[in-house]
Design an enzyme around this catalytic site. Structure first.
Site, PDB file in Angstrom:
ATOM      1  N   GLU A  43     -51.519 -91.052 -13.339  1.00  0.00           N
ATOM      2  CA  GLU A  43     -50.237 -90.728 -12.689  1.00  0.00           C
ATOM      3  C   GLU A  43     -50.328 -91.071 -11.203  1.00  0.00           C
ATOM      4  O   GLU A  43     -51.003 -90.352 -10.452  1.00  0.00           O
ATOM      5  CB  GLU A  43     -49.928 -89.234 -12.800  1.00  0.00           C
ATOM      6  CG  GLU A  43     -49.688 -88.735 -14.188  1.00  0.00           C
ATOM      7  CD  GLU A  43     -48.908 -87.416 -14.189  1.00  0.00           C
ATOM      8  OE1 GLU A  43     -47.962 -87.315 -14.963  1.00  0.00           O
ATOM      9  OE2 GLU A  43     -49.240 -86.513 -13.406  1.00  0.00           O
ATOM     10  N   LYS A  65     -43.794 -77.674 -14.837  1.00  0.00           N
ATOM     11  CA  LYS A  65     -44.069 -77.358 -13.425  1.00  0.00           C
ATOM     12  C   LYS A  65     -43.480 -75.984 -13.093  1.00  0.00           C
ATOM     13  O   LYS A  65     -43.555 -75.069 -13.915  1.00  0.00           O
ATOM     14  CB  LYS A  65     -43.541 -78.482 -12.523  1.00  0.00           C
ATOM     15  CG  LYS A  65     -44.155 -79.841 -12.914  1.00  0.00           C
ATOM     16  CD  LYS A  65     -44.004 -80.920 -11.888  1.00  0.00           C
ATOM     17  CE  LYS A  65     -44.746 -82.167 -12.341  1.00  0.00           C
ATOM     18  NZ  LYS A  65     -44.667 -83.278 -11.400  1.00  0.00           N
ATOM     19  N   HIS A  72     -54.354 -82.058 -12.048  1.00  0.00           N
ATOM     20  CA  HIS A  72     -53.043 -82.678 -11.814  1.00  0.00           C
ATOM     21  C   HIS A  72     -52.901 -82.996 -10.327  1.00  0.00           C
ATOM     22  O   HIS A  72     -53.428 -82.282  -9.473  1.00  0.00           O
ATOM     23  CB  HIS A  72     -51.919 -81.730 -12.274  1.00  0.00           C
ATOM     24  CG  HIS A  72     -50.584 -82.391 -12.279  1.00  0.00           C
ATOM     25  ND1 HIS A  72     -49.812 -82.504 -11.134  1.00  0.00           N
ATOM     26  CD2 HIS A  72     -49.896 -83.002 -13.266  1.00  0.00           C
ATOM     27  CE1 HIS A  72     -48.696 -83.161 -11.441  1.00  0.00           C
ATOM     28  NE2 HIS A  72     -48.728 -83.475 -12.731  1.00  0.00           N
ATOM     29  N   ILE A 132     -44.403 -89.757  -8.724  1.00  0.00           N
ATOM     30  CA  ILE A 132     -44.061 -88.500  -9.415  1.00  0.00           C
ATOM     31  C   ILE A 132     -42.732 -87.943  -8.887  1.00  0.00           C
ATOM     32  O   ILE A 132     -42.514 -87.853  -7.679  1.00  0.00           O
ATOM     33  CB  ILE A 132     -45.198 -87.465  -9.254  1.00  0.00           C
ATOM     34  CG1 ILE A 132     -46.420 -87.923 -10.058  1.00  0.00           C
ATOM     35  CG2 ILE A 132     -44.751 -86.074  -9.690  1.00  0.00           C
ATOM     36  CD1 ILE A 132     -47.641 -87.036  -9.940  1.00  0.00           C
ATOM     37  N   GLY A 142     -42.480 -90.573 -12.937  1.00  0.00           N
ATOM     38  CA  GLY A 142     -41.183 -91.251 -12.835  1.00  0.00           C
ATOM     39  C   GLY A 142     -40.552 -91.670 -14.148  1.00  0.00           C
ATOM     40  O   GLY A 142     -39.538 -92.381 -14.150  1.00  0.00           O
TER      41      GLY A 142
END
Ligand code: G3P
Length: 234
Positions: free
Chosen positions: A147, A18, A99, A152, A187
């Site tokens: 996801e 990220k 994403h 997240i 997570g």
């Protein structure tokens, strides 16, 4: 992460960096070197997704390098866009597509999967629910990555909090009857989280904060890799 005594799944472990400060500047190279060493030691495929401006600077023989996002824009006069054909020439191996933190339209997903496949690049289409997993698995990307956005970065793992999302997404992916495999993320922090994800049928995992923000990259990347490998063996 605690030390693992049991194992895990298949060979794809993606570290999404990220825009965390922990990997900024030269620090990304330290993370890449550790990941490379562990990838060789455990013979596990690790992919690292750095911020865009660092994509070409990671030169490791065993690591895959993925873009965190690409644009479905044309080659040429497209200032500031990230173009598959151009990043491919800097030895980028694949990309995350759609994403949760960078969602794109269905048309863009379809076009990008097509373009990357033509370039023989790996495609990781991220989805937030089973319906999307079923829809995009039909495109035959390399991976569908489930996801749930709400988990997240929370340290509450998908494999514990929403196990049914993994099992149902696996069925959705299988329904496409092609070579697409399932990954999961959100997570994931401990070895138990990884092990559970693999037991539920995930082929591999995506991790961001659990690794990038760790104070001991070596120990935590090793723990995930070891668990991953062992789980695949069982
Ligand atoms: O792409 C992986 C990511 O969204 C998961 O983030 O911090 O929950 O591991 P994190």
């Amino acid at each position: 992460m605690r030390r693992l005594h049991r194992q895990q799944v298949d060979n794809m472990f993606i570290i999404n960096c990220k825009n965390y400060n922990e990997i900024s500047g030269e620090k990304i190279n330290k993370l890449a070197s550790i990941a490379e060493k562990i990838s060789k030691k455990y013979k596990i495929q690790i992919a690292i997704a750095p911020p865009h401006h660092l994509l070409a600077s990671i030169k490791k023989s065993k690591l895959l390098v993925f873009a965190q996002h690409l644009d479905d824009a044309k080659i040429g006069s497209t200032t500031g866009y990230m173009i598959p054909e151009i990043v491919k020439k800097s030895k980028v191996n694949g990309a995350l597509i759609n994403h949760s933190e960078h969602r794109i339209s269905s048309k863009e997903i379809i076009n990008l999967v097509k373009r990357l496949k033509k370039l023989k690049m790996k495609t990781v289409v991220c989805v937030k629910n089973v319906r999307e997993a079923e829809t995009y698995a039909k495109l035959n990307p390399t991976y569908i990555a489930i996801e749930p956005p709400e988990l997240i970065g929370t340290g509450r793992a998908i494999s514990n909090e929403r196990p049914e999302l993994i099992t149902k997404s696996l069925l959705a992916v299988k329904k496409a009857r092609n070579s697409t495999k399932l990954l999961c993320g959100a997570g994931i922090v401990t070895s138990d989280d990884v092990e559970r994800a693999i037991e539920l049928g995930s082929h591999g995992i995506l991790v961001a904060s659990g690794i990038v923000k760790s104070r001991n990259w070596n120990k935590d990347i090793e723990a995930v890799s070891y668990t991953h490998l062992r789980a695949h063996e069982t």
